[in-house]
Design a protein around this motif. Structure first.
Motif, PDB file in Angstrom:
ATOM      1  N   HIS A 150       0.849  -1.232   0.064  1.00 28.52           N
ATOM      2  CA  HIS A 150       0.074   0.181   0.061  1.00 28.52           C
ATOM      3  C   HIS A 150       0.839   1.234  -0.106  1.00 28.52           C
ATOM      4  N   LEU A 151       1.975   1.061   0.206  1.00 28.14           N
ATOM      5  CA  LEU A 151       2.991   2.192   0.279  1.00 28.14           C
ATOM      6  C   LEU A 151       3.722   2.534  -1.069  1.00 28.14           C
ATOM      7  N   PHE A 152       3.405   1.695  -2.213  1.00 28.59           N
ATOM      8  CA  PHE A 152       3.793   1.661  -3.247  1.00 28.59           C
ATOM      9  C   PHE A 152       2.814   1.757  -4.415  1.00 28.59           C
ATOM     10  N   PRO A 153       1.963   2.638  -4.563  1.00 25.30           N
ATOM     11  CA  PRO A 153       0.987   2.831  -5.599  1.00 25.30           C
ATOM     12  C   PRO A 153       1.715   2.812  -6.950  1.00 25.30           C
ATOM     13  N   GLY A 154       1.148   1.974  -7.800  1.00 20.71           N
ATOM     14  CA  GLY A 154       1.950   1.919  -9.175  1.00 20.71           C
ATOM     15  C   GLY A 154       2.681   0.691  -9.447  1.00 20.71           C
TER      16      GLY A 154
END
Length: 677
Positions: free
Chosen positions: A151-155
């Motif tokens: 969730h801390l790394f969108p994309g």
């Protein structure tokens, strides 16, 4: 008297008020007109433009990489498989700060500098919505660590992609080659649309030669995504077209037999169908595991392969240039007949040496006491050097060069494999151009027995032998037999020319008979068999020069200074089905090399149809999947290198010739005695 002024000017105030009202109404009207005009412009005139931009934010076109075509042998044995692996990917459209994202991902996915450099090169040229691979072949640990904080790394997400697997490992490494990640140099030359979503490209061997056929055509998929890049629904899809399947001329069983003969040795064996040019087996020993290079080879593994004195990455069959020794005597003998310098009755008296007129230097025969009276037939059977010394003196280097080039010496064969060496058939022009010195008469003598500056690849020897077996019909060696898929391609499987020969047609038959006697009673008699007739010629290529007046003494030489052993031949002699060339580095003599060819002949002509060698069932039916190997189990290593660096250096052929890189040879133990040639 006081003058009185009215307190109000009613008319003036009314006029001012009226002007203000009209001005306000006008200003509001103008603003409304401007607002309506702008609204009309956005909603009507520019509707298509902004509607498209809106869709692009919401709807994305994602490339779908095509599956790579499979590679099979001539009997349908699977040689190159596809296998799914987990891959971390990133979309530039969904990541505001790519550098920061990669920095935070590095400890989580254990990214190396090579991973980061490769990603940065690819992301610069990728389309905005294209997903670019960060790291291939993630392990279960990598996936678990990322899943906890994704969730801390969108994309950024984990995708499944297809990669290559070679179920037979080292067995076909030099001929099939391997795929590796697309590097910066390749990125500049490839069609980026065609390779959208693709990470791998053929590096060497068949994988590189037939990249256009194997790659396929990418597809695409329309998806609706939210602001974080998460796919909400699938809107449409254009399926990719899988690459063509290739069916090679190689025979799995014959490859196994040939490989077994070179086990623990350095050298090469090539078997061809002389009537078509199809390569039936191509072995270079030692070999390497191509699976190490697919997703990136570890620094430790690559260093071992690169620094290994035996040079396992070096394709000796196609790139190795060796002095061919006496294996070229049948072709050279036909040249004497072509120019009318000798016939089958022309004889000389061999005292064991030859001297040029006016020169005391002795060019020695391998038999010190000589062979007595020798004609062309006997010269082939006993491999009399002196006979060919005399013939070369009469012929001259220019005619020798012109004739031998018809058999493919000094030129590339045109095989459908990359990085082929041309070998060298020397000439006065070549020496002046490269060494700035004149040609010496003695050099012609050395070239006549396949020594001196004359070098040839095992593949050239196999092709020249096939031409001899065909009685002058030229064939081009090739490994592709057939292909099936969306892309049309017609392999070439027929003779493509005839040697210009001024001798008699029966001269080819007589030369064949002389080669049969080489095996029946001459230097190759250790491999004779009553089951079929073999026409062959042995050869011994000198590695360490011997001073005038000295004798060859193996006891005084190191293992890597021993002579190379060579053999060429075809069988059955009267109706050839297979032509073979063998080079055994430091094998001591041609008779030993002939011993390595015998099981190859036997399998193809006696065993193949009744009791063929086949791989285990899991290798036939699907490689890794049926073998039970799980994602992440392919070798990945810690330090990932560019697979291109695994290719042999450009000067490797020269190093091979100058250093005589050779086999950890063990002397053959033939059933019958063998001679040095």
């Amino acid at each position: 008297m006081k003058q009185h002024f009215p307190l109000k000017n009613v008319q003036q105030e009314k006029r001012i008020y009226r002007n203000r009202v009209f001005f306000s109404i006008g200003l509001v009207t103008i603003c409304m007109l401007l607002l309506v005009s702008r609204y009309a412009y956005l909603q009507i005139v520019s509707f298509n433009e902004f509607n498209t931009a809106s869709d692009q934010n919401r709807i994305r076109l994602q490339p779908l990489a095509p599956a790579r075509g499979y590679i099979y042998d001539r009997n349908g044995v699977l040689l190159a498989d596809n296998y799914p692996v987990f891959t971390a990917t990133l979309s530039r459209a969904d990541v505001a700060d790519i550098d920061d994202t990669i920095k935070r991902l590095t400890p989580i996915l254990e990214l190396t500098e090579e991973d980061i450099e490769r990603f940065n090169s690819r992301i610069k040229t990728a389309k905005k919505t294209e997903r670019v691979s960060i790291k291939l072949n993630l392990t279960e640990t990598d996936i678990a660590r990322f899943s906890e904080i994704k969730h801390l790394f969108p994309g950024v997400k984990i995708d499944t992609q297809m990669t290559r697997y070679y179920p037979h490992g080292e067995l076909f490494a030099h001929v099939i080659g391997y795929v590796g990640r697309i590097n910066d140099k390749e990125l500049k030359s490839i069609d980026k649309d065609l390779y959208a979503g693709t990470n791998l490209i053929g590096k060497i061997g068949v994988e590189k030669s037939y990249e256009d056929l194997l790659h396929g055509v990418p597809g695409n998929e329309s998806v609706e995504a939210d602001a974080h890049g998460n796919v909400l629904r699938h809107l449409g899809r254009k399926d990719p077209v899988r690459g063509n399947d290739l069916y090679l001329s190689l025979d799995y069983g014959l490859q196994v037999v040939a490989s077994e003969q070179l086990a623990g040795r350095r050298g090469a064996i090539i078997a061809m169908d002389p009537s078509t040019g199809e390569i039936l087996a191509l072995v270079s020993s030692p070999s390497f595991n191509p699976n190490l290079f697919v997703t990136g080879i570890s620094t430790k593994d690559y260093s071992y392969l690169r620094d290994n004195l035996d040079q396992p990455l070096y394709n000796r069959a196609v790139q190795g240039s060796y002095p061919p020794g006496s294996t070229i005597k049948p072709m050279f003998g036909l040249g004497g007949l072509h120019y009318g310098l000798v016939d089958w009755n022309t004889a000389i008296s061999d005292p064991g040496y030859f001297t040029l007129p006016g020169d005391s230097h002795r060019f020695r025969d391998h038999k010190k006491t000589g062979h007595g009276a020798v004609n062309l037939h006997k010269a082939q059977v006993v491999s009399c050097d002196t006979y060919f010394y005399v013939m070369s003196y009469r012929m001259g280097i220019e005619k020798m060069n012109s004739w031998m080039r018809q058999f493919g010496f000094g030129e590339k064969t045109g095989v459908d494999l990359p990085s082929e060496s041309s070998g060298l058939y020397p000439s006065p022009e070549w020496k002046m151009r490269t060494r700035n010195s004149k040609w010496l008469r003695g050099e012609t003598i050395s070239v006549s027995i396949g020594q001196g500056a004359f070098t040839a690849t095992p593949l050239q020897l196999a092709m020249a032998t096939a031409i001899t077996a065909n009685q002058g019909s030229h064939v081009t060696p090739h490994v592709l037999r057939d292909t099936k898929g969306s892309k049309a391609y017609k392999p070439h499987n027929a003779p493509d020319g005839v040697i210009q020969f001024n001798g008699k047609p029966e001269d080819w038959i007589k030369m064949r008979d002389a080669m049969v006697d080489v095996v029946e009673s001459g230097t190759g008699r250790g491999i004779r068999t009553p089951m079929f007739s073999i026409a062959g010629k042995t050869g011994t290529a000198q590695v360490k020069s011997i001073a005038q007046g000295k004798r060859y003494n193996e006891a005084l030489l190191t293992e890597r200074q021993l002579d190379h052993g060579l053999f060429v031949g075809f069988a059955p002699a009267d109706k050839p089905e297979i032509a073979i060339a063998v080079i055994w580095e430091n094998g001591r003599h041609g008779g030993s090399a002939a011993q390595l060819a015998k099981p190859v002949f036997d399998y193809w002509l006696l065993t193949r149809k009744k009791n063929p060698i086949l791989p285990s069932s899991h290798q036939i039916s699907g490689g890794l999947m049926t073998a039970g190997i799980k994602p992440g189990e392919l070798p990945s290593g810690s330090g990932i290198l560019n697979p291109d660096s695994a290719a042999i250096p450009a000067n490797a052929a020269e190093q091979q010739n100058s250093n005589n890189v050779s086999n950890t040879a063990r002397p053959a133990t033939p059933a019958q005695p063998v001679e040095r040639d």
